[in-house]
Structure formats: C-alpha cells, structure tokens
Scaffold this motif. Structure first.
Motif, PDB file in Angstrom:
ATOM      1  N   ALA A   1     -20.756  15.325  16.112  1.00 31.06           N
ATOM      2  CA  ALA A   1     -19.655  15.735  15.220  1.00 31.06           C
ATOM      3  C   ALA A   1     -19.458  14.717  14.094  1.00 31.06           C
ATOM      4  O   ALA A   1     -18.990  15.058  13.003  1.00 31.06           O
ATOM      5  CB  ALA A   1     -18.375  15.897  16.025  1.00 31.06           C
ATOM      6  N   LYS A   2     -19.819  13.458  14.363  1.00 31.12           N
ATOM      7  CA  LYS A   2     -19.708  12.414  13.326  1.00 31.12           C
ATOM      8  C   LYS A   2     -20.949  12.369  12.434  1.00 31.12           C
ATOM      9  O   LYS A   2     -21.098  11.463  11.616  1.00 31.12           O
ATOM     10  CB  LYS A   2     -19.530  11.043  13.999  1.00 31.12           C
ATOM     11  CG  LYS A   2     -18.164  10.850  14.642  1.00 31.12           C
ATOM     12  CD  LYS A   2     -18.114   9.499  15.345  1.00 31.12           C
ATOM     13  CE  LYS A   2     -16.793   9.329  16.075  1.00 31.12           C
ATOM     14  NZ  LYS A   2     -16.797   8.145  16.951  1.00 31.12           N
ATOM     15  N   GLY A   3     -21.869  13.325  12.666  1.00 34.72           N
ATOM     16  CA  GLY A   3     -23.070  13.386  11.831  1.00 34.72           C
ATOM     17  C   GLY A   3     -24.215  12.525  12.312  1.00 34.72           C
ATOM     18  O   GLY A   3     -25.194  12.327  11.583  1.00 34.72           O
ATOM     19  N   ARG A   4     -24.106  11.979  13.556  1.00 33.92           N
ATOM     20  CA  ARG A   4     -25.206  11.161  14.089  1.00 33.92           C
ATOM     21  C   ARG A   4     -26.375  12.044  14.515  1.00 33.92           C
ATOM     22  O   ARG A   4     -26.173  13.145  15.016  1.00 33.92           O
ATOM     23  CB  ARG A   4     -24.728  10.363  15.309  1.00 33.92           C
ATOM     24  CG  ARG A   4     -23.632   9.377  15.051  1.00 33.92           C
ATOM     25  CD  ARG A   4     -24.189   8.021  14.644  1.00 33.92           C
ATOM     26  NE  ARG A   4     -23.121   7.052  14.560  1.00 33.92           N
ATOM     27  CZ  ARG A   4     -22.781   6.245  15.564  1.00 33.92           C
ATOM     28  NH1 ARG A   4     -23.392   6.341  16.728  1.00 33.92           N
ATOM     29  NH2 ARG A   4     -21.811   5.367  15.397  1.00 33.92           N
TER      30      ARG A   4
ATOM     31  N   LYS B   1     -19.551  14.265  20.559  1.00 30.20           N
ATOM     32  CA  LYS B   1     -18.698  13.510  19.625  1.00 30.20           C
ATOM     33  C   LYS B   1     -19.549  12.799  18.565  1.00 30.20           C
ATOM     34  O   LYS B   1     -19.179  12.741  17.393  1.00 30.20           O
ATOM     35  CB  LYS B   1     -17.853  12.483  20.396  1.00 30.20           C
ATOM     36  CG  LYS B   1     -16.647  13.108  21.079  1.00 30.20           C
ATOM     37  CD  LYS B   1     -15.914  12.102  21.952  1.00 30.20           C
ATOM     38  CE  LYS B   1     -14.883  12.793  22.842  1.00 30.20           C
ATOM     39  NZ  LYS B   1     -14.389  11.900  23.886  1.00 30.20           N
ATOM     40  N   LEU B   2     -20.705  12.240  19.008  1.00 31.27           N
ATOM     41  CA  LEU B   2     -21.604  11.566  18.058  1.00 31.27           C
ATOM     42  C   LEU B   2     -22.157  12.572  17.051  1.00 31.27           C
ATOM     43  O   LEU B   2     -22.232  12.283  15.854  1.00 31.27           O
ATOM     44  CB  LEU B   2     -22.764  10.884  18.808  1.00 31.27           C
ATOM     45  CG  LEU B   2     -22.417   9.654  19.651  1.00 31.27           C
ATOM     46  CD1 LEU B   2     -23.635   9.182  20.432  1.00 31.27           C
ATOM     47  CD2 LEU B   2     -21.897   8.506  18.778  1.00 31.27           C
TER      48      LEU B   2
ATOM     49  N   GLN C   1     -19.884  12.800  25.193  1.00 25.55           N
ATOM     50  CA  GLN C   1     -20.134  11.660  24.300  1.00 25.55           C
ATOM     51  C   GLN C   1     -21.092  12.068  23.174  1.00 25.55           C
ATOM     52  O   GLN C   1     -20.863  11.749  22.004  1.00 25.55           O
ATOM     53  CB  GLN C   1     -20.821  10.516  25.082  1.00 25.55           C
ATOM     54  CG  GLN C   1     -19.894   9.649  25.901  1.00 25.55           C
ATOM     55  CD  GLN C   1     -20.709   8.704  26.779  1.00 25.55           C
ATOM     56  OE1 GLN C   1     -20.775   8.868  27.974  1.00 25.55           O
ATOM     57  NE2 GLN C   1     -21.347   7.720  26.183  1.00 25.55           N
TER      58      GLN C   1
END
Length: 282
Positions: free
Chosen positions: A115-118, A112-113, A109
């Motif tokens: 990878a979204k730039g979080r 994935k965050l 999880q």
C-alpha cells in the motif's frame, strides 16, 4: 537423577541481544522445538525475546512423538500471531507447509508495504532454537539443493547469511545460542534421552535406568517384544542386565556390560525403536 549442567546468564544475555538485533531485520521468527519435548526443548526467555513478532513454531521429529499428543500440542501452542506445524526433517514431511504458512503469517505486513508502494519481496524469517534441536537439518531440508546465499544485507553481522528458499522465503540463522534451562532435573533427563545435550555431561547408566522405569510404566509390552523377554524383572537394574544379556553385551566372565546396555536402550529410544513417545504432556 540429577544432571548437573550450568545455565549461563551472561552468555544468555549476549545471545538475547544478538537475536533481538537480528529480529529487526526479519518479518517473522521460526522457532524449532522437539515434538517429544515441546516445553523442555525451548528457551524459557523465547516469548520475551520474540515479543509480538509473528512466529511459526515447528514441532520437529514428529515421527518419533506420540501423534495424538502432537495434535494437542499444536492446538495448545497456537495463538493469534503464532502458527504451529509438525514436521519430520528426515523424510521431509510437513516441510512444504513452511513457506506457505510463513507467508500467511506476514500477509498483513506485506499488504501494508504494498500500500506504501513498496515492491513485493520474499518473506524474511529467522530460525531460532536450542542447540541440537535440528536447525541445520531443518534449513538444509527446506532449502534443498537450490540453496543460494543472497549475500550480506545491511545490518547483518559478518558471518550471518541470508539463505534463499524456493517459494519466496529467505532465512537468517540465529546469531546467538539459546540454551534450554536445566535447573529442573526432569528437564535435564528429557534433554538427555532425546539427544539434546552432549553425552559427556550425563551418566548413561542413571539416565537409562530412569528411562526404563518410565517405559515399563508406559508400555511394558513393547520392552518385552523388542528385547525378547517373557517377563520383566521386578527391579530396573536387573531388567537392564536382562536386556544386556539378551543382546549379548557381555564382558570377560560373562558379566553384562552395563554401560553398553544403557547406551543401547537410549539409542533405540532416540531412534523410535521402542515406540513413539512424548515426554512433555500438554
């Protein structure tokens, strides 16, 4: 022996809604069970409530349970999305594994965050468990003295607190109370002897007789040694009397105080003085 306790579907439905609402705010659930009764000490709706959310199952009070059976339970309860740790909150054994295992459970999880730039953040977990399973002791032991309340985050009901734990973990205590299910008298008995239900709602004498019967079948020598008995009376009520007499639990006229003898046996069982036992078998 029948322990009459009500299971409240209305209360349960409300608790279930509260937990499901709060689950949306966390990455994983931490479910606390009593290692001596891993089935009897869990809410029967837990799988339905938690769904596919990653889950860390904590077998608490493992110092009082049969270590071989605890290992079997760990294997049996583990699934792809579920990890199991045995701990002892009193001595703190296994506690350090909790933040590490929680991070492992949600690693995908978090990736994935990222990878979204979080930005990286702490793993957020909710602590679930039936009353008296040791949630407060677990949280206090996990947090230690460095407990810092991080304030209410959006969507959190008033009164719910996020608690920061060293090692990049944030905990949310359960909003609802998830009762165990008491319909099976055996479950009621196991909850009574392990201290998971209020002492006002069961008969100490009946529970102690049933416990003594169970103990004499499992480990009669332990009873002899603990209560300094050369042999065990053939019937359980007489055995209870003998134990009370050996411990000097007498009323006027030298009559054994059966209630005190019953309370003593249950107390010593709960403290592990009669041996380490697991009442739910894998």
């Amino acid at each position: 022996m029948d322990i009459q306790i009500q299971w409240f579907p209305g209360h349960m439905a409300k608790a279930k809604r509260q937990v499901q609402d709060a689950l949306k705010l966390v990455d994983a659930a931490i479910e606390l069970l009593d290692a001596r009764i891993p089935v009897s000490s869990r809410n029967p709706m837990i799988d339905q409530i938690v769904g596919n959310k990653p889950r860390l199952v904590i077998l608490n009070k493992s110092d009082l349970a049969d270590p071989n059976l605890t290992k079997q339970w760990q294997k049996q309860l583990e699934r792809p999305n579920v990890k199991v740790i045995a701990i002892d909150t009193i001595k703190g054994e296994g506690i350090k594994e909790v933040p590490r295992m929680a991070s492992l459970l949600v690693a995908d999880q978090m990736a994935k965050l990222a990878a979204k730039g979080r930005r990286p953040r702490a793993t957020r977990c909710m602590v679930l468990g039936i009353p008296n399973v040791g949630k407060s002791s677990f949280i206090n032991r996990l947090v230690g003295r460095k407990a810092t309340k991080t304030g209410n985050l959006p969507g959190v009901t008033k009164g719910q607190q996020w608690i920061k734990v060293a090692g990049s973990l944030e905990l949310l205590d359960t909003p609802g109370i998830l009762w165990p299910k008491f319909e099976d008298p055996e479950v009621g008995f196991k909850l009574a002897v392990t201290g998971a239900i209020k002492e006002q709602v069961f008969n100490f004498y009946e529970v102690a007789l049933k416990l003594l019967q169970w103990l004499t079948e499992k480990n009669p020598d332990q009873i002899k040694v603990r209560y300094k008995l050369t042999d065990l009376a053939p019937d359980i009520p007489t055995l209870l009397q003998d134990i009370g007499a050996r411990r000097g639990l007498l009323m006027a006229g030298g009559v054994v105080d059966e209630l005190k003898a019953a309370q003593l046996i249950i107390k010593e069982f709960r403290e592990g003085l009669l041996g380490r036992y697991t009442l739910d078998l894998p």
